[in-house]
Design a protein around this motif. Structure first.
Motif, mmCIF file in Angstrom:
data_model
loop_
_atom_site.group_PDB
_atom_site.id
_atom_site.type_symbol
_atom_site.label_atom_id
_atom_site.label_comp_id
_atom_site.label_asym_id
_atom_site.label_seq_id
_atom_site.Cartn_x
_atom_site.Cartn_y
_atom_site.Cartn_z
ATOM 1 N N ALA A 1 -13.272 15.679 65.794
ATOM 2 C CA ALA A 1 -14.204 16.475 66.604
ATOM 3 C C ALA A 1 -14.678 17.720 65.863
ATOM 4 O O ALA A 1 -15.484 18.486 66.374
ATOM 5 C CB ALA A 1 -13.539 16.874 67.915
ATOM 6 N N LYS A 2 -14.149 17.946 64.643
ATOM 7 C CA LYS A 2 -14.510 19.092 63.802
ATOM 8 C C LYS A 2 -14.189 20.429 64.452
ATOM 9 O O LYS A 2 -14.860 21.431 64.228
ATOM 10 C CB LYS A 2 -15.994 19.031 63.399
ATOM 11 C CG LYS A 2 -16.344 17.813 62.581
ATOM 12 C CD LYS A 2 -17.807 17.801 62.177
ATOM 13 C CE LYS A 2 -18.134 16.589 61.329
ATOM 14 N NZ LYS A 2 -19.560 16.549 60.925
ATOM 15 N N VAL A 3 -13.151 20.414 65.295
ATOM 16 C CA VAL A 3 -12.686 21.661 65.885
ATOM 17 C C VAL A 3 -11.895 22.440 64.851
ATOM 18 O O VAL A 3 -11.840 23.666 64.868
ATOM 19 C CB VAL A 3 -11.823 21.383 67.137
ATOM 20 C CG1 VAL A 3 -11.270 22.679 67.723
ATOM 21 C CG2 VAL A 3 -12.655 20.655 68.185
ATOM 22 N N ILE A 4 -11.283 21.718 63.923
ATOM 23 C CA ILE A 4 -10.553 22.328 62.814
ATOM 24 C C ILE A 4 -11.046 21.721 61.511
ATOM 25 O O ILE A 4 -11.685 20.680 61.498
ATOM 26 C CB ILE A 4 -9.030 22.147 62.932
ATOM 27 C CG1 ILE A 4 -8.669 20.668 63.158
ATOM 28 C CG2 ILE A 4 -8.490 22.992 64.038
ATOM 29 C CD1 ILE A 4 -7.175 20.423 63.177
ATOM 30 N N ILE B 1 -0.968 20.372 77.903
ATOM 31 C CA ILE B 1 -2.147 21.243 78.030
ATOM 32 C C ILE B 1 -3.039 20.670 79.122
ATOM 33 O O ILE B 1 -2.975 19.470 79.432
ATOM 34 C CB ILE B 1 -2.896 21.342 76.686
ATOM 35 C CG1 ILE B 1 -3.907 22.498 76.716
ATOM 36 C CG2 ILE B 1 -3.578 20.013 76.320
ATOM 37 C CD1 ILE B 1 -4.473 22.839 75.345
ATOM 38 N N GLY B 2 -3.870 21.514 79.725
ATOM 39 C CA GLY B 2 -4.778 21.061 80.771
ATOM 40 C C GLY B 2 -6.087 20.544 80.195
ATOM 41 O O GLY B 2 -6.520 20.985 79.129
ATOM 42 N N PRO B 3 -6.747 19.631 80.873
ATOM 43 C CA PRO B 3 -7.997 19.047 80.362
ATOM 44 C C PRO B 3 -9.153 20.035 80.277
ATOM 45 O O PRO B 3 -10.079 19.846 79.480
ATOM 46 C CB PRO B 3 -8.301 17.932 81.360
ATOM 47 C CG PRO B 3 -7.637 18.381 82.632
ATOM 48 C CD PRO B 3 -6.388 19.080 82.182
ATOM 49 N N HIS B 4 -9.122 21.091 81.096
ATOM 50 C CA HIS B 4 -10.220 22.048 81.121
ATOM 51 C C HIS B 4 -10.088 23.130 80.046
ATOM 52 O O HIS B 4 -10.999 23.938 79.865
ATOM 53 C CB HIS B 4 -10.318 22.708 82.500
ATOM 54 C CG HIS B 4 -10.545 21.735 83.606
ATOM 55 N ND1 HIS B 4 -11.726 21.047 83.765
ATOM 56 C CD2 HIS B 4 -9.720 21.302 84.614
ATOM 57 C CE1 HIS B 4 -11.645 20.242 84.817
ATOM 58 N NE2 HIS B 4 -10.431 20.382 85.342
ATOM 59 N N GLN B 5 -8.964 23.149 79.361
ATOM 60 C CA GLN B 5 -8.789 24.159 78.315
ATOM 61 C C GLN B 5 -9.606 23.796 77.082
ATOM 62 O O GLN B 5 -9.952 22.630 76.849
ATOM 63 C CB GLN B 5 -7.304 24.299 77.962
ATOM 64 C CG GLN B 5 -6.484 24.937 79.077
ATOM 65 C CD GLN B 5 -5.019 25.089 78.702
ATOM 66 O OE1 GLN B 5 -4.162 24.395 79.243
ATOM 67 N NE2 GLN B 5 -4.734 25.989 77.780
ATOM 68 N N LEU B 6 -9.920 24.822 76.288
ATOM 69 C CA LEU B 6 -10.698 24.594 75.075
ATOM 70 C C LEU B 6 -9.875 23.817 74.056
ATOM 71 O O LEU B 6 -8.660 24.000 73.949
ATOM 72 C CB LEU B 6 -11.136 25.924 74.466
ATOM 73 C CG LEU B 6 -12.175 26.729 75.255
ATOM 74 C CD1 LEU B 6 -12.359 28.103 74.623
ATOM 75 C CD2 LEU B 6 -13.506 25.982 75.304
ATOM 76 N N ALA B 7 -10.550 22.974 73.293
ATOM 77 C CA ALA B 7 -9.868 22.204 72.259
ATOM 78 C C ALA B 7 -9.223 23.125 71.235
ATOM 79 O O ALA B 7 -8.165 22.819 70.688
ATOM 80 C CB ALA B 7 -10.856 21.253 71.580
ATOM 81 N N VAL B 8 -9.856 24.283 70.985
ATOM 82 C CA VAL B 8 -9.281 25.220 70.009
ATOM 83 C C VAL B 8 -7.944 25.772 70.513
ATOM 84 O O VAL B 8 -7.066 26.122 69.711
ATOM 85 C CB VAL B 8 -10.279 26.354 69.702
ATOM 86 C CG1 VAL B 8 -10.460 27.284 70.897
ATOM 87 C CG2 VAL B 8 -9.839 27.159 68.490
ATOM 88 N N ASP C 1 -12.986 16.443 76.346
ATOM 89 C CA ASP C 1 -14.014 15.837 75.505
ATOM 90 C C ASP C 1 -13.423 14.947 74.412
ATOM 91 O O ASP C 1 -14.096 14.029 73.934
ATOM 92 C CB ASP C 1 -14.877 16.917 74.839
ATOM 93 C CG ASP C 1 -15.686 17.715 75.845
ATOM 94 O OD1 ASP C 1 -16.267 17.085 76.746
ATOM 95 O OD2 ASP C 1 -15.736 18.951 75.726
ATOM 96 N N ILE C 2 -12.201 15.226 73.991
ATOM 97 C CA ILE C 2 -11.652 14.519 72.838
ATOM 98 C C ILE C 2 -10.336 13.794 73.103
ATOM 99 O O ILE C 2 -9.868 13.041 72.261
ATOM 100 C CB ILE C 2 -11.451 15.490 71.648
ATOM 101 C CG1 ILE C 2 -10.512 16.624 72.030
ATOM 102 C CG2 ILE C 2 -12.776 16.031 71.154
ATOM 103 C CD1 ILE C 2 -10.169 17.535 70.870
ATOM 104 N N ARG D 1 -15.920 25.387 68.598
ATOM 105 C CA ARG D 1 -14.726 26.120 69.010
ATOM 106 C C ARG D 1 -14.830 26.596 70.460
ATOM 107 O O ARG D 1 -13.827 26.669 71.166
ATOM 108 C CB ARG D 1 -14.496 27.321 68.092
ATOM 109 C CG ARG D 1 -14.011 26.941 66.705
ATOM 110 C CD ARG D 1 -13.836 28.179 65.844
ATOM 111 N NE ARG D 1 -12.821 29.079 66.361
ATOM 112 C CZ ARG D 1 -11.526 28.969 66.123
ATOM 113 N NH1 ARG D 1 -11.068 27.992 65.383
ATOM 114 N NH2 ARG D 1 -10.667 29.849 66.619
ATOM 115 N N LEU D 2 -16.040 26.925 70.909
ATOM 116 C CA LEU D 2 -16.197 27.524 72.231
ATOM 117 C C LEU D 2 -16.746 26.576 73.290
ATOM 118 O O LEU D 2 -16.739 26.908 74.473
ATOM 119 C CB LEU D 2 -17.096 28.756 72.131
ATOM 120 C CG LEU D 2 -16.523 29.923 71.316
ATOM 121 C CD1 LEU D 2 -17.521 31.064 71.270
ATOM 122 C CD2 LEU D 2 -15.207 30.404 71.893
ATOM 123 N N LEU D 3 -17.227 25.407 72.878
ATOM 124 C CA LEU D 3 -17.837 24.500 73.836
ATOM 125 C C LEU D 3 -17.074 23.197 74.012
ATOM 126 O O LEU D 3 -17.225 22.519 75.023
ATOM 127 C CB LEU D 3 -19.281 24.179 73.418
ATOM 128 C CG LEU D 3 -20.252 25.365 73.377
ATOM 129 C CD1 LEU D 3 -21.627 24.894 72.923
ATOM 130 C CD2 LEU D 3 -20.352 26.042 74.734
#
Length: 331
Positions: free
Chosen positions: A328-331, A286-293, A210-211, A203-205
């Motif tokens: 990516a198992k973010v959710i 959304i921007g590429p640098h934002q977190l996937a969460v 990345d995805i 969630r934080l990394l």
């Protein structure tokens, strides 16, 4: 008395006993809080000043508790590991340096295996923090700092099995770890970096870049494309949507599987339809640098299944959907 009558009585007795165990252990931990004094802060300061690691040691049940304390310290910003005291006398003592702090656990404070390595520790110049149930024990007297983890009684009905005493030691170790965490300014992001394989780490990394799908995998058509051309692009890229871009490659619209179903219900003639007339304008991005969460939160808030990714100039550089986030198992 019949067995049918005995069963409810046994069950009631078992519940009463279980409640008593929990109450005894709760009182033991509560007593610790009332008994904390300057020694605890001294132990915290000693570890904060340590240029090495915290080496946790204990034998038997104290060893099991010590192993968990070492793991908690290591995951909350204090480098630590567990060393078995019996193995220390047979070579493992070489893992300790003069810059380390030894945190020794022993309810009695008289564990031979721990007392055997104390002179070596003193000679080396490393510091010793002990956690015992007896402030007058040999281990307590030899320590630079002693933490009193004594309990009034064990929860075991025989008064023999370490129960309340191990709970108290574990709680005191947790108090030490959390106080150190706070003193170091250890953040959720720091915690995630030491847990990269866990849910919090993901969630934080994990970031959008990345995805996301990128390059030729991003479905897009120009603003002058026909609806048929857009549908072919959606089929080729398999993302369930396509972006519609202008001459500067900035997305001006989006067309999804849901839009297709709606126009089918309306009976629209595909042959002459243009994508610009059927697309949704001002697509969510959304921007590429934002977190996937953050992508997850945005998609849930907007009730959509896909997002376009744009750079600082608003140019389309990627796309992702819920399936990408699931993989990516973010959710």
């Amino acid at each position: 008395m019949s067995s049918a009558l005995q069963q409810p009585q046994k069950a009631a007795h078992g519940l009463d006993l279980a409640r008593e165990v929990l109450q005894i252990e709760a009182r033991a931990v509560e007593a610790l809080a009332l008994r904390l004094d300057a020694s605890f802060q001294h132990a915290v300061d000693l570890i904060l000043q340590c240029h090495g690691r915290v080496v946790v040691s204990g034998i038997g049940k104290s060893g099991h508790i010590g192993s968990k304390i070492a793991a908690t310290l290591a995951s909350t910003g204090t480098p630590a590991f567990f060393m078995h005291p019996a193995e220390a006398s047979h070579g493992d003592f070489g893992m300790i340096t003069h810059a380390d702090v030894l945190l020794a656990l022993s309810n009695s404070g008289e564990s031979d295996e721990l007392l055997a390595i104390v002179p070596l520790l003193k000679r080396m110049g490393a510091k010793l923090i002990s956690m015992t149930g007896n402030p007058h024990s040999s281990l307590a007297r030899e320590s630079d700092v002693h933490l009193d983890a004594g309990v009034a009684q064990e929860a075991c009905s025989l008064g023999l099995t370490p129960t309340a005493s191990t709970t108290a030691a574990l709680a005191l170790g947790d108090a030490l770890a959390v106080t150190l965490l706070d003193a170091r300014g250890f953040s959720a992001e720091d915690f995630a970096r030491s847990h990269p394989g866990g849910a919090l780490g993901r969630r934080l990394l994990v970031h959008v870049w990345d995805i996301m799908r990128s390059g030729d995998a991003v479905p897009c058509v120009p603003a002058n494309a026909s609806l048929s051309e857009a549908l072919l692009e959606m089929t080729r890229k398999g993302l369930g949507m396509t972006a519609i871009i202008n001459a500067e490659e900035q997305p001006i619209g989006i067309f999804t599987d849901g839009d297709l179903r709606r126009i089918l219900e309306q009976g629209l003639d595909f042959r002459g339809a243009m994508i610009i007339d059927t697309m949704h304008r001002n697509p969510q991005s959304i921007g590429p640098h934002q977190l996937a969460v953050e992508a997850v939160e945005l998609m849930e808030e907007r009730k959509i299944n896909g997002l376009l990714v744009v750079d600082e100039a608003g140019k389309l550089i990627g796309a992702l959907n819920m399936h990408d986030l699931l993989r990516a198992k973010v959710i």
